[in-house]
Motif scaffolding. Structure first.
Motif, PDB file in Angstrom:
ATOM      1  N   HIS A 254       0.829  -1.204   0.000  1.00 52.57           N
ATOM      2  CA  HIS A 254       0.000   0.000   0.000  1.00 52.57           C
ATOM      3  C   HIS A 254       0.857   1.245   0.000  1.00 52.57           C
ATOM      4  CE1 HIS A 254      -2.653   3.083   1.686  1.00 52.57           C
ATOM      5  NE2 HIS A 254      -3.673   2.370   1.113  1.00 52.57           N
ATOM      6  N   ASP A 255       1.892   1.230   0.790  1.00 51.77           N
ATOM      7  CA  ASP A 255       2.764   2.423   0.852  1.00 51.77           C
ATOM      8  C   ASP A 255       3.464   2.649  -0.486  1.00 51.77           C
ATOM      9  OD1 ASP A 255       2.061   2.737   3.485  1.00 51.77           O
ATOM     10  OD2 ASP A 255       3.807   1.626   4.262  1.00 51.77           O
ATOM     11  N   ASP A 256       3.870   1.564  -1.152  1.00 49.44           N
ATOM     12  CA  ASP A 256       4.542   1.727  -2.446  1.00 49.44           C
ATOM     13  C   ASP A 256       3.586   2.309  -3.496  1.00 49.44           C
ATOM     14  OD1 ASP A 256       6.861   0.714  -1.401  1.00 49.44           O
ATOM     15  OD2 ASP A 256       6.467  -1.345  -2.119  1.00 49.44           O
ATOM     16  N   VAL A 258       1.066   4.286  -2.959  1.00 49.27           N
ATOM     17  CA  VAL A 258       0.859   5.706  -2.656  1.00 49.27           C
ATOM     18  C   VAL A 258       2.020   6.531  -3.164  1.00 49.27           C
ATOM     19  CG1 VAL A 258       0.672   7.382  -0.774  1.00 49.27           C
ATOM     20  CG2 VAL A 258      -0.622   5.262  -0.669  1.00 49.27           C
ATOM     21  N   SER A 259       3.248   5.977  -2.959  1.00 48.24           N
ATOM     22  CA  SER A 259       4.426   6.732  -3.429  1.00 48.24           C
ATOM     23  C   SER A 259       4.450   6.841  -4.950  1.00 48.24           C
ATOM     24  CB  SER A 259       5.712   6.031  -2.929  1.00 48.24           C
ATOM     25  OG  SER A 259       6.847   6.714  -3.419  1.00 48.24           O
ATOM     26  N   ASP A 260       4.110   5.739  -5.641  1.00 47.17           N
ATOM     27  CA  ASP A 260       4.080   5.784  -7.109  1.00 47.17           C
ATOM     28  C   ASP A 260       2.994   6.736  -7.626  1.00 47.17           C
ATOM     29  OD1 ASP A 260       6.145   3.986  -7.169  1.00 47.17           O
ATOM     30  OD2 ASP A 260       4.830   2.228  -7.484  1.00 47.17           O
ATOM     31  N   GLU A 262       1.847   9.387  -6.106  1.00 45.59           N
ATOM     32  CA  GLU A 262       2.265  10.785  -5.897  1.00 45.59           C
ATOM     33  C   GLU A 262       3.294  11.187  -6.960  1.00 45.59           C
ATOM     34  OE1 GLU A 262       3.699  10.815  -1.939  1.00 45.59           O
ATOM     35  OE2 GLU A 262       1.674  10.947  -1.023  1.00 45.59           O
ATOM     36  N   THR A 263       4.207  10.248  -7.266  1.00 44.41           N
ATOM     37  CA  THR A 263       5.226  10.569  -8.305  1.00 44.41           C
ATOM     38  C   THR A 263       4.580  10.789  -9.667  1.00 44.41           C
ATOM     39  OG1 THR A 263       6.892   9.284  -7.112  1.00 44.41           O
ATOM     40  CG2 THR A 263       7.296   9.719  -9.453  1.00 44.41           C
ATOM     41  N   ASP A 265       1.497  11.669 -10.220  1.00 44.53           N
ATOM     42  CA  ASP A 265       0.714  12.908 -10.221  1.00 44.53           C
ATOM     43  C   ASP A 265       1.622  14.126 -10.361  1.00 44.53           C
ATOM     44  OD1 ASP A 265      -1.958  14.153  -9.798  1.00 44.53           O
ATOM     45  OD2 ASP A 265      -0.907  15.029  -8.063  1.00 44.53           O
ATOM     46  N   ARG A 266       2.811  14.041  -9.673  1.00 38.01           N
ATOM     47  CA  ARG A 266       3.742  15.182  -9.775  1.00 38.01           C
ATOM     48  C   ARG A 266       4.289  15.302 -11.193  1.00 38.01           C
ATOM     49  NH1 ARG A 266       6.723  13.604  -6.151  1.00 38.01           N
ATOM     50  NH2 ARG A 266       8.348  12.597  -7.415  1.00 38.01           N
TER      51      ARG A 266
END
Length: 321
Positions: A254-256, A258-260, A262-263, A265-266
């Motif tokens: 789940h954490d991975d 979320v990080s992907d 966000e990347t 989206d950025r």
């Protein structure tokens, strides 16, 4: 006394002999003149046969001077002068012939005027009179002919002058025509140079603004790629978001995600923003290049320029129409 009578008788005899001797000498001289006149007459005839009419006329005249009792010599002299006129057509020869015939006619005398009696032949008289009339008519005709010839010669001189003047005018016209043709050739050359310059200018002008157009096109292409990448990152962020919204257990996976997300989206925001800016900038550059090329192509005919003031934005068109 006897002596004085002898002297007087002797002087009387001398005077008588002298008086008797004078007519004898005059008669002898007259006979010599007549012989000389006949000789001159024969010489004049030979000169006439040879066509030497003036020589013959002079010999006949001398023969008459030696023997005035033969007026035929004068008649023959007049005929010779008349033949000289017919040969030379000179008016002075005709005038001498007339005066000689008139002298011949005036030589006739019956002795009542103190001159020796001289009788002219009727044929010679009639011929002399007719010759005088003929010669006078010939002089009149000759005078008229000479006058007409002089007038004609004057007309010919005038015509020659006019011809010379026309020739000069033709030469000047030819020079003017040659000058006009040369100027026309120069004008054609100038026009050809102008057309060539315009063609070269237009050919060179077609490259005006091409750099901006090419750069603008490249920027628009790069901007499009960037926007496309941004869209792809946006789709990836949406996919991750949808996956996270599912009932997944909480954990490292789940954490991975979320990080992907966000990347992605950025990256979507970065690529979309930058690509849009580059796309717009390239479009502006492309438009400016197209406008610059078009303004050069219309050249002298018209120039289109934007005019911006505080209260209005206008388009100014200048040129020759």
């Amino acid at each position: 006394m006897h002596s004085k009578r002898s002297i007087g008788w002797w002087l009387a005899m001398v005077g008588l002999i002298g008086a008797v001797g004078l007519p004898v000498d005059a008669a002898a001289q007259n006979r010599d003149d007549v012989r000389e006149a006949r000789k001159l007459f024969k010489d004049a005839q030979r000169a006439g046969v040879e066509g030497k009419y003036k020589v013959a006329a002079g010999l006949y005249t001398k023969a008459y001077e030696l023997d005035p009792s033969e007026p035929t010599h004068l008649y023959n002299a007049g005929v010779a002068y008349q033949q000289a006129f017919l040969k030379s057509r000179r008016i002075d020869d005709a005038q001498v012939a007339i005066s000689t015939f008139e002298k011949f006619l005036a030589s006739e005398s019956d002795g009542s005027d103190g001159r020796p009696s001289v009788r002219l032949e009727e044929f010679e008289k009639l011929d002399a009179q007719n010759s005088i009339a003929t010669l006078k008519d010939a002089i009149d005709d000759r005078t008229k002919t000479q006058g007409a010839m002089e007038s004609t010669e004057q007309e010919l001189d005038d015509a020659r002058g006019r011809i010379s003047s026309l020739e000069e005018e033709l030469q000047q016209a030819a020079k003017a025509q040659a000058s006009a043709e040369a100027k026309a050739g120069e004008l054609d050359s100038v026009r050809a140079d102008r057309d060539l310059w315009q063609q070269r200018a237009l050919a060179g002008g077609s490259g005006r603004g091409s750099g901006k157009r090419h750069l603008g096109a490249a920027l628009m292409a790069a901007g499009g790629v960037a926007v496309g990448m941004g869209i792809l990152y946006g789709l990836d962020a949406k996919r991750i978001g949808d996956h996270l919204n599912q009932d997944e257990p909480w954990g490292p996976l789940h954490d991975d995600l979320v990080s992907d997300g966000e990347t992605a989206d950025r990256n979507m925001i970065i690529f979309t923003s930058v690509g849009s800016a580059v796309l717009i900038g390239g479009g502006v550059l492309y438009y400016l290049g197209v406008r610059e090329s078009h303004a050069f192509e219309i050249g002298e005919r018209a120039a289109v320029r934007p005019v911006v003031s505080d209260d209005a934005a206008l388009v100014q068109v200048e040129g020759r129409f």
